[in-house]
Enzyme design. Structure first.
Site, PDB file in Angstrom:
ATOM      1  CE1 TYR A  11     -11.821  37.144  77.831  1.00  0.00           C
ATOM      2  CE2 TYR A  11     -12.712  38.972  76.166  1.00  0.00           C
ATOM      3  CZ  TYR A  11     -12.736  37.513  76.947  1.00  0.00           C
ATOM      4  OH  TYR A  11     -13.863  36.699  76.965  1.00  0.00           O
ATOM      5  CG  ASP A  51       1.524  52.787  69.602  1.00  0.00           C
ATOM      6  OD1 ASP A  51       0.817  52.926  70.605  1.00  0.00           O
ATOM      7  OD2 ASP A  51       1.171  53.190  68.438  1.00  0.00           O
ATOM      8  CB  ALA A  74      -2.605  45.657  68.557  1.00  0.00           C
ATOM      9  CE1 TYR A 141     -13.581  48.168  67.684  1.00  0.00           C
ATOM     10  CE2 TYR A 141     -15.695  47.569  67.791  1.00  0.00           C
ATOM     11  CZ  TYR A 141     -14.359  47.249  67.655  1.00  0.00           C
ATOM     12  OH  TYR A 141     -13.995  45.782  67.856  1.00  0.00           O
ATOM     13  CG  ASP A 285     -26.474  49.275  73.080  1.00  0.00           C
ATOM     14  OD1 ASP A 285     -25.443  49.113  72.594  1.00  0.00           O
ATOM     15  OD2 ASP A 285     -26.703  49.201  74.164  1.00  0.00           O
TER      16      ASP A 285
HETATM   17  N1  UFG Z   1     -25.652  45.972  78.591  1.00  0.00           N
HETATM   18  C1  UFG Z   1     -26.629  46.432  79.663  1.00  0.00           C
HETATM   19  N2  UFG Z   1     -26.017  46.924  80.873  1.00  0.00           N
HETATM   20  C2  UFG Z   1     -24.742  47.031  81.043  1.00  0.00           C
HETATM   21  C3  UFG Z   1     -23.746  46.533  79.888  1.00  0.00           C
HETATM   22  C4  UFG Z   1     -24.290  46.421  78.888  1.00  0.00           C
HETATM   23  O1  UFG Z   1     -27.725  46.462  79.514  1.00  0.00           O
HETATM   24  O2  UFG Z   1     -24.233  47.244  82.177  1.00  0.00           O
HETATM   25  C5  UFG Z   1     -26.278  45.600  77.167  1.00  0.00           C
HETATM   26  C6  UFG Z   1     -25.964  46.283  76.150  1.00  0.00           C
HETATM   27  O3  UFG Z   1     -26.988  47.518  76.015  1.00  0.00           O
HETATM   28  C7  UFG Z   1     -25.991  45.352  75.247  1.00  0.00           C
HETATM   29  C8  UFG Z   1     -25.692  44.133  75.873  1.00  0.00           C
HETATM   30  O4  UFG Z   1     -25.780  44.394  77.256  1.00  0.00           O
HETATM   31  O5  UFG Z   1     -27.445  45.355  74.709  1.00  0.00           O
HETATM   32  C9  UFG Z   1     -24.299  43.775  75.506  1.00  0.00           C
HETATM   33  O6  UFG Z   1     -23.569  44.837  75.631  1.00  0.00           O
HETATM   34  P1  UFG Z   1     -21.695  44.803  75.799  1.00  0.00           P
HETATM   35  O7  UFG Z   1     -21.303  46.293  76.001  1.00  0.00           O
HETATM   36  O8  UFG Z   1     -21.349  43.667  76.643  1.00  0.00           O
HETATM   37  O9  UFG Z   1     -21.512  44.487  74.276  1.00  0.00           O
HETATM   38  P2  UFG Z   1     -21.813  45.139  72.857  1.00  0.00           P
HETATM   39  O10 UFG Z   1     -22.901  44.234  72.278  1.00  0.00           O
HETATM   40  O11 UFG Z   1     -22.216  46.714  73.145  1.00  0.00           O
HETATM   41  O12 UFG Z   1     -20.695  45.210  71.934  1.00  0.00           O
HETATM   42  C10 UFG Z   1     -19.944  44.121  71.477  1.00  0.00           C
HETATM   43  C11 UFG Z   1     -18.443  44.182  71.366  1.00  0.00           C
HETATM   44  C12 UFG Z   1     -17.975  45.511  70.620  1.00  0.00           C
HETATM   45  C13 UFG Z   1     -18.575  45.314  69.227  1.00  0.00           C
HETATM   46  C14 UFG Z   1     -20.132  45.121  69.404  1.00  0.00           C
HETATM   47  C15 UFG Z   1     -20.566  44.753  67.966  1.00  0.00           C
HETATM   48  O13 UFG Z   1     -17.970  44.407  72.887  1.00  0.00           O
HETATM   49  O14 UFG Z   1     -16.531  45.406  70.521  1.00  0.00           O
HETATM   50  O15 UFG Z   1     -20.358  43.759  70.244  1.00  0.00           O
HETATM   51  O16 UFG Z   1     -21.907  45.002  67.742  1.00  0.00           O
HETATM   52  F1  UFG Z   1     -18.441  46.446  68.676  1.00  0.00           F
END
Ligand code: UFG
Length: 329
Positions: A11, A51, A74, A141, A285
């Site tokens: 992406y 890889d 990657a 991660y 989270d």
């Molecule tokens: N969320 C929901 N419902 C969903 C998906 C997400 O409520 O179906 C919320 C999550 O709880 C979070 C927010 O939306 O509060 C964002 O979630 P994402 O999964 O989109 O992203 P993250 O914040 O969990 O993760 C991102 C990157 C990771 C990185 C992280 C750093 O994708 O790679 O930020 O904090 F590690």
């Protein structure tokens, strides 16, 4: 410059390849295609399916293409998956990066732009998060990336010619403005693509993971940065690499949006209601994460062009509307 883009079929990597070409560089892509898409790499760009653990093959193609700099995207990036399969993450993200570094060493390449993450900060002591905030990851991660930062710091101390930069991404979102490149993950767990897939009827009903956080509307707050702004930072960081050091920069827009605000903005973009229920919190989270990115703004003159969530979501919507099956169609 001849630039090896590791993960260039993914992406973010695919958006970077396009910018490198536009800026007159010569990208060469290596990608395992574990989660990348061959179709995301433009015709005419040399492509190798390897890889990162294939050290000798990587060194060979670096020499063959007289690579001057490596940009390393990657990696596996799902926090939840990393908790369930830590070995997969340490093998791919940490050991894979060390293999790539050994290939660079064998080929005499001293310049690296590394994709790090806000997940290296874990639960922050304060927001906005600056680069000097304590790094204390809360999942494999984050640790897998933190360890690479540590390796890079030591390597820069050991080799005065080695120049590296770690870019700590916050929440990357959006797609190329013309809808031609995008996000195609299986599984898709990220908020914005999940909402847009739901708007297309491609995703089951969504859940807000927790509405009892200590935030204005009770939902988590994140800093969403457009993928093209993020990639632009890689190009300026690449030009500014300084021998003998690892520099680190946060990449965010410096403003947080709550999950509910993201839903509201997405509904405005797609022009209809998107059904959602509030559910329990997702383990791990943090309540609020947003970046202080003034360091890179001051040092390198970078600033984000997309600064509001609706315009970011609109670019992602162009992609999902044109490619409801991702790169599969
Ligand atoms: N969320 C929901 N419902 C969903 C998906 C997400 O409520 O179906 C919320 C999550 O709880 C979070 C927010 O939306 O509060 C964002 O979630 P994402 O999964 O989109 O992203 P993250 O914040 O969990 O993760 C991102 C990157 C990771 C990185 C992280 C750093 O994708 O790679 O930020 O904090 F590690």
């Amino acid at each position: 410059m001849s630039v090896l883009v590791a993960g260039g079929a993914g992406y973010i990597g695919s958006h970077a390849v396009r910018q490198l070409i536009a800026a007159g560089h010569a990208p060469v892509v290596v990608d395992s295609l574990f989660r990348g898409h061959r179709q995301a790499v433009p015709d005419g760009v040399p492509f190798y399916q390897h890889d990162l653990t294939e050290t000798d093959a990587l060194a060979k193609l670096m020499r063959q293409h007289a690579i001057e700099c490596v940009i390393h995207f990657a990696a596996l990036t799902y926090v939840g998956e990393s908790v369930q399969q830590p070995l997969l993450y340490y093998a791919n993200n940490t050991a894979g990066s060390i293999s790539l570094l050994r290939a660079m060493q064998a080929a005499g390449i001293k310049r690296l732009v590394f994709s790090s993450t806000a997940a290296t900060y874990g639960e922050p002591d304060e927001t906005p998060i600056t680069e000097t905030c304590r790094q204390r990851p809360t999942n494999p991660y984050g640790w897998s990336k933190w360890m690479v930062e540590r390796v890079l710091q030591d390597q820069a101390a050991a080799d005065p010619e080695f120049a590296a930069v770690a870019l700590r991404y916050f929440n990357v979102a959006g797609c190329a403005a013309d809808g031609s490149l995008g996000e195609d993950h299986t599984p898709e767990t990220h908020l914005i693509p999940s909402i847009l897939l739901a708007a297309l009827g491609r995703e089951k009903k969504l859940t807000i993971f927790g509405d009892d956080y200590p935030t204005p509307d009770g939902t988590c707050v994140r800093d969403y940065i457009h993928v093209d702004d993020l990639c632009a930072a890689h190009l300026v960081a690449m030009e500014a690499l300084e021998p003998g050091r690892l520099e680190a920069y946060n990449l965010g827009i410096g403003r947080g949006y709550s999950v509910r605000e993201v839903f509201d903005a997405a509904e405005a973009v797609v022009g209809r209601k998107i059904p959602v229920d509030a559910g329990p919190r997702r383990p791990g989270d943090p309540a609020v994460l947003y970046a202080d990115s003034t360091k890179i703004q001051r040092a390198l003159g970078w600033s984000p062009r997309y600064t509001d969530i609706e315009s970011i979501i609109a670019t992602a919507w162009s992609w999902f509307q044109a490619h409801p099956n991702g790169y599969g169609n």
